[in-house]
Design an enzyme around this catalytic site. Structure first.
Site, PDB file in Angstrom:
ATOM      1  N   THR A  21      -1.145  -2.721   8.375  1.00  0.00           N
ATOM      2  CA  THR A  21      -1.692  -2.450   7.034  1.00  0.00           C
ATOM      3  C   THR A  21      -0.828  -1.408   6.332  1.00  0.00           C
ATOM      4  O   THR A  21      -0.346  -0.474   6.979  1.00  0.00           O
ATOM      5  CB  THR A  21      -3.132  -1.906   7.177  1.00  0.00           C
ATOM      6  N   GLY A  22      -0.677  -1.561   5.021  1.00  0.00           N
ATOM      7  CA  GLY A  22       0.049  -0.540   4.260  1.00  0.00           C
ATOM      8  C   GLY A  22       1.168  -1.151   3.444  1.00  0.00           C
ATOM      9  O   GLY A  22       1.453  -2.350   3.531  1.00  0.00           O
ATOM     10  N   ASP A  48       3.776  -2.980  12.256  1.00  0.00           N
ATOM     11  CA  ASP A  48       2.972  -2.096  11.413  1.00  0.00           C
ATOM     12  C   ASP A  48       3.806  -0.876  11.014  1.00  0.00           C
ATOM     13  O   ASP A  48       4.808  -0.552  11.665  1.00  0.00           O
ATOM     14  CB  ASP A  48       1.723  -1.642  12.199  1.00  0.00           C
ATOM     15  N   GLY A 102      -3.985   4.483   5.528  1.00  0.00           N
ATOM     16  CA  GLY A 102      -4.636   3.374   4.814  1.00  0.00           C
ATOM     17  C   GLY A 102      -6.018   3.063   5.365  1.00  0.00           C
ATOM     18  O   GLY A 102      -6.583   2.015   5.059  1.00  0.00           O
ATOM     19  N   GLU A 143      -5.993  -1.097  13.820  1.00  0.00           N
ATOM     20  CA  GLU A 143      -4.551  -1.017  14.139  1.00  0.00           C
ATOM     21  C   GLU A 143      -4.354  -0.654  15.611  1.00  0.00           C
ATOM     22  O   GLU A 143      -3.505  -1.217  16.299  1.00  0.00           O
ATOM     23  CB  GLU A 143      -3.870   0.017  13.240  1.00  0.00           C
TER      24      GLU A 143
END
Ligand code: 5RP
Length: 222
Positions: free
Chosen positions: A32-33, A85, A101, A107
């Site tokens: 994510t991000g 990631d 995030g 994660e």
């Protein structure tokens, strides 16, 4: 190169590195991000034939809706071949702080379930000692103040991340000024405080490779 260009070149390199190892049975874990989003963009362009993707957030998952990639849950696969990631900080032991995030719990679950964890970062994320970036901790709502008091006793300054509910329905405390001498120990210690769902130190399951983008090109740390 500006920061976004660096992020883009780290994302591109990650795909180059794993591309040849992917086949129709491969399961790809997606973080994510903003750096991961650039990786997702490239993946969507290429339409690689794999079994599917397991995402660490609903935001990342949304980007695959309507694409050629099947969105899988971790419960329906035997593991993740590659997890890609970003990170908020990394040190030269490949330990990380993540969770800027708010996706740290999923994660960490995906990182632990993966055979290979590739972390894609630009050089602004490099630190000698973890902890300049406030450490995110996902907490169960009723325990927020009790956990914050424990953090104060440890010398940290907890700040409630207002207005954020994680994909798991919990809240986030960002902890400033923590002295993170031994990330592995602190990771375990924090997770033992009742009401802590997960914290953003990734030391027990650190990255296998850091794909680091700098003005001089890409460095691979392993
Ligand atoms: C999300 C994360 C991200 O990987 C981290 O915040 C880095 O984000 P970006 O790639 O936007 O710099 O841990 O929970």
């Amino acid at each position: 190169m500006d920061q976004n260009e660096k992020k883009e070149s780290a994302a591109k390199k990650a795909l180059e590195l794993i591309g040849n190892s992917l086949n129709e049975e491969s399961v790809l874990g997606i973080g994510t991000g903003s750096t991961t989003n650039l990786f997702i963009e490239k993946l969507l362009e290429l339409e690689i034939k794999i079994k599917g993707v397991v995402c660490s957030s609903l935001a990342s998952e949304d980007q695959f809706i309507g694409s050629s990639y099947d969105i899988l849950s971790l419960n329906e696969v035997y593991g993740i071949d590659f997890y890609v990631d970003g990170a908020d900080e990394f040190n030269d032991r490949l330990e990380l702080i993540k969770g800027g995030g708010a996706a740290l719990t999923r994660e960490k679950i995906l990182a632990h379930s993966s055979n290979n964890f590739f972390c894609i970062v630009d050089d602004s994320k490099k630190v000698e000692k973890l902890g300049k970036f406030p450490l995110p901790i996902e907490v169960i709502e009723i325990a927020r103040s009790a956990i914050s008091r424990e953090i104060l006793k440890m010398g940290g300054k907890p700040v409630f991340r207002q207005g954020i509910i994680t994909d798991n329905g919990h809240q986030i405390i960002d902890v400033h000024n923590l002295n993170i001498e031994i990330p592995y120990d602190l990771e375990g210690f924090l997770n033992n405080i009742p009401g802590v769902v997960e914290n953003g130190i990734f030391a027990k399951r650190k990255a296998d490779k850091i794909i680091l983008s700098t003005n001089d090109g890409i460095e691979i740390l392993e």
